[in-house]
Design an enzyme around this catalytic site. Structure first.
Site, mmCIF file in Angstrom:
data_model
loop_
_atom_site.group_PDB
_atom_site.id
_atom_site.type_symbol
_atom_site.label_atom_id
_atom_site.label_comp_id
_atom_site.label_asym_id
_atom_site.label_seq_id
_atom_site.Cartn_x
_atom_site.Cartn_y
_atom_site.Cartn_z
ATOM 1 N N GLU A 66 0.816 -1.231 0.261
ATOM 2 C CA GLU A 66 0.103 -0.133 -0.003
ATOM 3 C C GLU A 66 0.891 1.124 -0.125
ATOM 4 O O GLU A 66 0.513 2.326 0.796
ATOM 5 C CB GLU A 66 -0.886 -0.084 1.238
ATOM 6 C CG GLU A 66 -1.802 -1.329 1.179
ATOM 7 C CD GLU A 66 -2.453 -1.505 -0.006
ATOM 8 O OE1 GLU A 66 -2.803 -0.764 -1.032
ATOM 9 O OE2 GLU A 66 -2.890 -2.878 -0.274
ATOM 10 N N GLY A 67 2.038 1.175 -0.658
ATOM 11 C CA GLY A 67 2.720 2.242 -0.838
ATOM 12 C C GLY A 67 4.084 2.005 0.450
ATOM 13 O O GLY A 67 3.626 2.122 1.592
#
Length: 598
Positions: free
Chosen positions: A443-444
């Site tokens: 998610e980053g």
């Protein structure tokens, strides 16, 4: 096997004593009838589901993993997972915080957040199957057409169908502008989508009747880069006009990743071979819908590490009370035994308190953030909605990166408490470490979150949103500044609050001259900002505890809260000084290193 007791008392403390969530909820028409007893009763039952159903499957699921049939592309989840999911659906847990218009129960998001914390403690890998659905549901609820909502949201709300986020491709991770998956328009308004995706959590499984993939792809005439990305619904099975399942779509699992952790969640390589999809939102505007999912996922990932921090702490504490090893440096404490419990040793206590402080601080932050999200969507006052959204945007990268970094620190510390036994599988501690490790990556990555915080959320608006959080700190300082009993909690955050302005300005000025200065300072900056946020919440928790004690409340819970607060400010909060110093060291020692990295 690991043990787990849902931390219901601490959840109630955060929600009802510190945040007073019922007052805020009752100010919103959708939650006008909400009360503390309802919230507590739901979470008590949710805790039973986590401990009775999910926890017993955690180690066995990790051992068994998922199995892919390469001829049918079908994935079988570990023994017991499908039955647990059936119980999850029958209990109505999937619909907890979903819109009643689509069959949801409409309970507050903070209730769902606390429920998911408990499930993450019990079994993060299993919890990811329904967890991914919430992000896909949110994207469709926000950006889907009435027809798309009618087709998919009822089944996703009930949990009969699950959802995924199909972003990453073999040649690109975070840089989605490089993606190559193609979407060809068809005469009937659908699209034929072809490409390959990797690292798709819960991408294929046997738990639900259908999987609703939200896929990023490019139209033939799409502009290059991130501005040429569109979002599509691509179901595993096509859906007939009457809502029944149709033929198998051209999307399937081509392989399962062999991973360090979360082994019982199917991290799939997804092949799209002319799969039929329908567009969500406008052409080339796919990131608008995807960011709804991504931001929900970032809060969810922080919650995963909170759950693992809590369960690791509980097991390490129980072990430290029971395991005897050596004598206390100040003399024997268990004189009837050949050695003292290791809990008497200062560094064992430091490791335990580190996990406890990071768990309880993280819980406060995530509950506060869930309330901000609730206000952003449902508060009747437009200014409250706007301010809540801006503050949540600032806190989201902190929720994701600070909590997962802290989870890494905490799960490793708790494994260390076990000594050699922590390295052995059957105790469960090494699995908490392995499962948490992915949370810092997906998610980053946490570096991406740090760049987002410093570059976009702080410097992007000249610190305006940071100042809004600073006002919360300033109000607490003004309220308690003359209270001597609060000085040990107020003075540190007051000093850091003042330092943050100069620190941020300095980094921003250097970054204006050389952007690498922002890149080199960002991770350190997020650690400082994270401690400012945690410091604020720990001061508020200490405030509540002191008031209860002053009122004559003899519950040892409040004494424990004060002791943990004192530990946090004495042993963890001072990291800010080092982080500011290393951030100020600049980019030269990183970038002028061609010889060192040749």
């Amino acid at each position: 096997m690991a043990v787990y007791t849902p931390p219901l008392r601490d959840m109630q403390f955060v929600m009802h004593e510190m945040l007073n969530v019922t007052a805020d909820l009752q100010a919103m028409p959708v939650h006008a009838d909400m009360d503390a007893d309802t919230i507590n009763a739901v979470l008590e039952e949710g805790g039973k589901f986590a401990t009775d159903v999910l926890l017993p499957l955690n180690i066995s699921g990790d051992t068994e993993g998922c199995q892919l049939d390469i001829t049918t592309h079908a994935v079988t989840t570990p023994t017991g997972y499908k039955a647990a999911y059936k119980q999850y659906i029958e209990g109505g847990w999937a619909a907890l915080a979903c819109d009643p218009a689509f069959g949801g129960q409409g309970l507050p998001l903070v209730v769902n957040q606390c429920f998911y914390e408990m499930m993450n403690s019990a079994n993060q890998a299993w919890t990811m199957y329904p967890g991914l659905t919430h992000g896909a549901y949110a994207a469709l609820h926000t950006h889907g057409t009435p027809e798309q909502k009618a087709t998919y949201l009822h089944k996703m709300t009930s949990g009969e169908w699950t959802g995924t986020m199909c972003l990453t491709e073999p040649h690109c991770g975070t840089d989605l502008g490089l993606m190559r998956t193609k979407a060809e328009p068809q005469a009937d308004g659908t699209y034929r989508i072809t490409g390959n995706k990797i690292f798709i959590s819960a991408g294929e499984h046997d738990l639900a009747d259908n999987i609703i993939h939200l896929v990023l792809a490019r139209l033939p005439d799409a502009p290059p880069g991130i501005k040429g990305v569109s979002l599509f619904i691509v179901p595993k099975f096509l859906v007939n006009a009457d809502g029944s399942l149709g033929e198998r779509n051209g999307i399937y699992c081509g392989g399962l990743e062999h991973k360090m952790g979360i082994k019982s969640n199917a991290t799939a390589q997804i092949v799209l071979d002319g799969a039929v999809g329908t567009m969500v939102g406008q052409p080339n505007k796919g990131m608008q819908g995807m960011f709804v999912m991504m931001n929900a996922a970032r809060l969810g990932v922080g919650n995963q590490s909170l759950g693992l921090t809590e369960v690791a702490f509980q097991n390490a504490l129980a072990y430290a009370k029971d395991r005897i090893q050596m004598r206390s440096l100040t003399g024997p404490k268990a004189k009837d035994k050949p050695a003292d419990p290791i809990l008497v040793h200062p560094d064992v206590r430091k490791m335990l308190l580190t996990a406890k402080a990071y768990a309880e601080g993280g819980r406060a932050l995530l509950c506060f953030s869930a309330m901000l999200l609730e206000k952003e969507h449902n508060h009747p006052d437009e200014k409250v909605r706007k301010d809540s959204g801006e503050l949540l945007a600032l806190l989201t990268p902190i929720c994701k990166a600070f909590l997962t970094d802290n989870g890494h620190i905490s799960t490793n510390a708790c494994m260390q408490v076990f000594g050699g036994h922590g390295f052995i599988k059957e105790w469960g501690m090494e699995q908490f470490v392995r499962d948490n490790r992915i949370n810092m990556i997906y998610e980053g990555t946490n570096t991406i979150q740090s760049l987002d915080l410093l570059g976009r959320k702080v410097l992007g608006n000249n610190g305006a949103t940071l100042k809004k959080f600073g006002k919360l700190v300033g109000a607490l300082v003004a309220e308690e500044g003359v209270n001597e009993k609060m000085a040990e909690f107020i003075t540190p955050i007051a000093m850091l609050g003042e330092q943050m302005t100069k620190f941020t300005t300095e980094i921003g000025f250097k970054g204006f001259q050389n952007p690498d200065e922002v890149g080199s300072a960002a991770v350190d900056y997020l650690r400082v900002a994270g401690h400012l946020v945690f410091g604020y919440f720990w001061a508020r928790m200490a405030q509540v505890a002191l008031r209860q004690i002053a009122a004559g409340n003899t519950d040892p819970f409040y004494v424990a809260k004060l002791q943990t607060a004192r530990f946090y400010f004495a042993k963890l909060f001072p990291e800010t000084a080092t982080a500011m110093r290393t951030a100020r060291a600049g980019s030269k020692v990183l970038m002028d290193t061609d010889a060192a990295l040749a």
